[in-house]
Write an enzyme that holds these catalytic residues in place. Structure first.
Site, mmCIF file in Angstrom:
data_model
loop_
_atom_site.group_PDB
_atom_site.id
_atom_site.type_symbol
_atom_site.label_atom_id
_atom_site.label_comp_id
_atom_site.label_asym_id
_atom_site.label_seq_id
_atom_site.Cartn_x
_atom_site.Cartn_y
_atom_site.Cartn_z
ATOM 1 N N ARG A 188 4.206 2.187 -13.703
ATOM 2 C CA ARG A 188 2.842 1.933 -14.189
ATOM 3 C C ARG A 188 2.897 1.627 -15.684
ATOM 4 O O ARG A 188 3.840 2.014 -16.385
ATOM 5 C CB ARG A 188 1.941 3.138 -13.924
ATOM 6 C CG ARG A 188 1.679 3.402 -12.443
ATOM 7 C CD ARG A 188 0.733 4.582 -12.274
ATOM 8 N NE ARG A 188 0.360 4.779 -10.876
ATOM 9 C CZ ARG A 188 1.044 5.529 -10.015
ATOM 10 N NH1 ARG A 188 2.130 6.162 -10.425
ATOM 11 N NH2 ARG A 188 0.633 5.659 -8.762
ATOM 12 N N LYS A 215 0.169 10.117 -11.177
ATOM 13 C CA LYS A 215 -1.102 10.404 -10.519
ATOM 14 C C LYS A 215 -0.958 11.413 -9.395
ATOM 15 O O LYS A 215 -1.853 12.219 -9.152
ATOM 16 C CB LYS A 215 -1.721 9.111 -9.975
ATOM 17 C CG LYS A 215 -2.342 8.230 -11.042
ATOM 18 C CD LYS A 215 -3.097 7.074 -10.417
ATOM 19 C CE LYS A 215 -3.815 6.250 -11.470
ATOM 20 N NZ LYS A 215 -4.591 5.141 -10.870
ATOM 21 N N HIS A 274 -1.022 -4.755 -14.497
ATOM 22 C CA HIS A 274 -0.820 -3.860 -13.344
ATOM 23 C C HIS A 274 -0.317 -4.633 -12.129
ATOM 24 O O HIS A 274 0.274 -4.045 -11.212
ATOM 25 C CB HIS A 274 -2.120 -3.129 -13.004
ATOM 26 C CG HIS A 274 -1.943 -2.067 -11.963
ATOM 27 N ND1 HIS A 274 -1.261 -0.879 -12.204
ATOM 28 C CD2 HIS A 274 -2.324 -2.006 -10.663
ATOM 29 C CE1 HIS A 274 -1.251 -0.149 -11.110
ATOM 30 N NE2 HIS A 274 -1.890 -0.798 -10.151
ATOM 31 N N ARG A 277 3.241 -4.267 -10.888
ATOM 32 C CA ARG A 277 3.524 -3.217 -9.894
ATOM 33 C C ARG A 277 3.269 -3.742 -8.485
ATOM 34 O O ARG A 277 4.027 -3.457 -7.554
ATOM 35 C CB ARG A 277 2.656 -1.990 -10.191
ATOM 36 C CG ARG A 277 2.901 -0.778 -9.293
ATOM 37 C CD ARG A 277 2.233 0.434 -9.920
ATOM 38 N NE ARG A 277 2.081 1.556 -9.030
ATOM 39 C CZ ARG A 277 3.012 2.475 -8.787
ATOM 40 N NH1 ARG A 277 4.191 2.377 -9.359
ATOM 41 N NH2 ARG A 277 2.772 3.497 -7.976
ATOM 42 N N TRP A 300 3.489 7.112 -4.881
ATOM 43 C CA TRP A 300 2.149 7.155 -4.302
ATOM 44 C C TRP A 300 1.973 8.424 -3.492
ATOM 45 O O TRP A 300 2.902 8.891 -2.816
ATOM 46 C CB TRP A 300 1.913 5.934 -3.415
ATOM 47 C CG TRP A 300 1.551 4.707 -4.175
ATOM 48 C CD1 TRP A 300 0.439 4.500 -4.921
ATOM 49 C CD2 TRP A 300 2.314 3.489 -4.272
ATOM 50 N NE1 TRP A 300 0.449 3.244 -5.477
ATOM 51 C CE2 TRP A 300 1.591 2.596 -5.094
ATOM 52 C CE3 TRP A 300 3.532 3.079 -3.732
ATOM 53 C CZ2 TRP A 300 2.031 1.324 -5.392
ATOM 54 C CZ3 TRP A 300 3.990 1.803 -4.032
ATOM 55 C CH2 TRP A 300 3.246 0.937 -4.850
ATOM 56 N N TYR A 309 -0.103 -3.461 1.378
ATOM 57 C CA TYR A 309 0.928 -4.496 1.315
ATOM 58 C C TYR A 309 1.476 -4.862 2.691
ATOM 59 O O TYR A 309 2.264 -5.794 2.812
ATOM 60 C CB TYR A 309 2.104 -4.026 0.444
ATOM 61 C CG TYR A 309 1.702 -3.626 -0.947
ATOM 62 C CD1 TYR A 309 1.382 -4.578 -1.908
ATOM 63 C CD2 TYR A 309 1.628 -2.284 -1.304
ATOM 64 C CE1 TYR A 309 1.002 -4.210 -3.185
ATOM 65 C CE2 TYR A 309 1.256 -1.896 -2.594
ATOM 66 C CZ TYR A 309 0.940 -2.870 -3.517
ATOM 67 O OH TYR A 309 0.561 -2.499 -4.774
#
Length: 346
Positions: A188, A215, A274, A277, A300, A309
């Site tokens: 990130r 995150k 971003h 990524r 994630w 994706y």
């Protein structure tokens, strides 16, 4: 004592039926308004003591407790900014009076020109705070129904290998190295800008991102491929602490005039930092890397972030699609119709 004036502001001083003394600012220079607030508070305290009513907690009470309890969240700064925006509109408002109409009037009235997703983040925060106030704090008995806007599917913008090569050649050296490293690792923006040499083990070819900077709030170990190692070796000696620097100082921006000029020269539109990524994840999934691996490598927390994706690599469905192909290839002889003999009547 009732109300008293300190400077130009009126203050409230009440002794509750149980002996508890309540002193607070009325936050007004108007004596009539201060007296009205005093009477209301005194009435509420009497009902709480004599009839068992719940205290009338306000928006500020809930917002402060939310921030204190959710300090571990990676997105707590975003929550704080939203609360700072909302508080002037809900100041001293009891939670029982925070209706859907009030929320909608503020969010749509002040943020109506923003995307549905942006407005939804305000509604979701309000809903979360109110639900916590009802289910855990026992401050209110119910939460109003909050209706969210429909959002378009998540945006996935990525570059092809050819576009990547063209774009990197048009970037200045310091931005080109940082961008190439980001595409090679999937980091990130904040993690790559703040990357320190202390996070990197050149011998083992791995880097670590602390849980506080992720995150998902889980420490992330990232294997460094040959491309990433090549870039890191080129950065050695430029700064004692930070990996990516410009003129001896840590980089603190990515999308600037140089970035936009490189996009224009490369003929690339609608590409944010971003999206590097997105590019990393998209290229991996298109080349057969399992979604579970991408989720782990990208740090994630949920599968839904990787599922966006999945449509880029439908090859895993080919075997199942072939089932109907086999059925259609079979030569099925049609069943001949049976002739019906007439029935003789007797």
């Amino acid at each position: 004592m009732g109300i008293l004036k300190r400077g130009t502001t009126w203050w409230i001083d009440i002794t509750a039926p149980g002996g508890q003394r309540v002193r607070q600012s009325a936050e007004t220079t108007d004596r009539k308004a201060a007296k009205e607030l005093h009477d209301r508070l005194k009435h509420d305290l009497w009902r709480q003591a004599k009839l068992g009513d719940k205290p009338r907690y306000t928006w500020e009470d809930a917002a402060l407790r939310w921030l204190n309890e959710q300090g571990h969240k990676a997105s707590i700064r975003d929550d704080a900014k939203k609360i700072e925006f909302l508080t002037p509109f809900f100041k001293r408002l009891p939670l029982t009076e925070l209706t859907w109409d009030r929320m909608q009037a503020v969010v749509e009235g002040q943020k109506g020109d923003k995307a549905p997703a942006t407005r939804n983040r305000y509604y979701q925060l309000l809903r979360s705070i109110l639900r916590r106030a009802m289910r855990e704090w026992n401050w209110i008995d119910s939460v109003p129904t909050i209706r969210l806007h429909r959002e378009p599917e998540g945006r996935v913008r990525y570059l092809t290998p050819t576009e990547i090569d063209t774009f990197l050649r048009n970037l200045p050296e310091h931005l080109g190295s940082l961008t190439r490293f980001t595409i090679a690792t999937g980091l990130r923006r904040a993690n790559v800008l703040g990357l320190k040499w202390s996070q990197i083990d050149m011998q083992r070819q791995v880097m670590t991102v602390a849980a506080s900077d992720i995150k998902s709030r889980k420490t992330l170990g990232i294997p460094l491929n040959a491309t990433a190692m090549e870039i890191l070796r080129a950065q050695i000696g430029k700064h004692d602490e930070y990996v990516f620097v410009y003129k001896g100082k840590r980089l603190n921006a990515t999308v600037n005039t140089a970035w936009r000029n490189a996009l224009k020269k490369s003929g690339i539109e609608n590409f944010r930092f971003h999206d590097t990524r997105h590019t990393w994840a998209s290229l991996l999934i298109q080349n057969g890397v399992p979604k579970g691996m991408i989720k782990e490598m990208g740090g994630w927390k949920s599968d839904s972030m990787v599922e966006r994706y999945a449509h880029l690599a439908p090859e895993h469905l080919a075997r199942h699609a072939a089932v109907i192909d086999e059925l259609l290839r079979k030569d099925v002889e049609p069943t001949p119709l049976q002739s019906v003999k007439p029935v003789k009547r007797t």
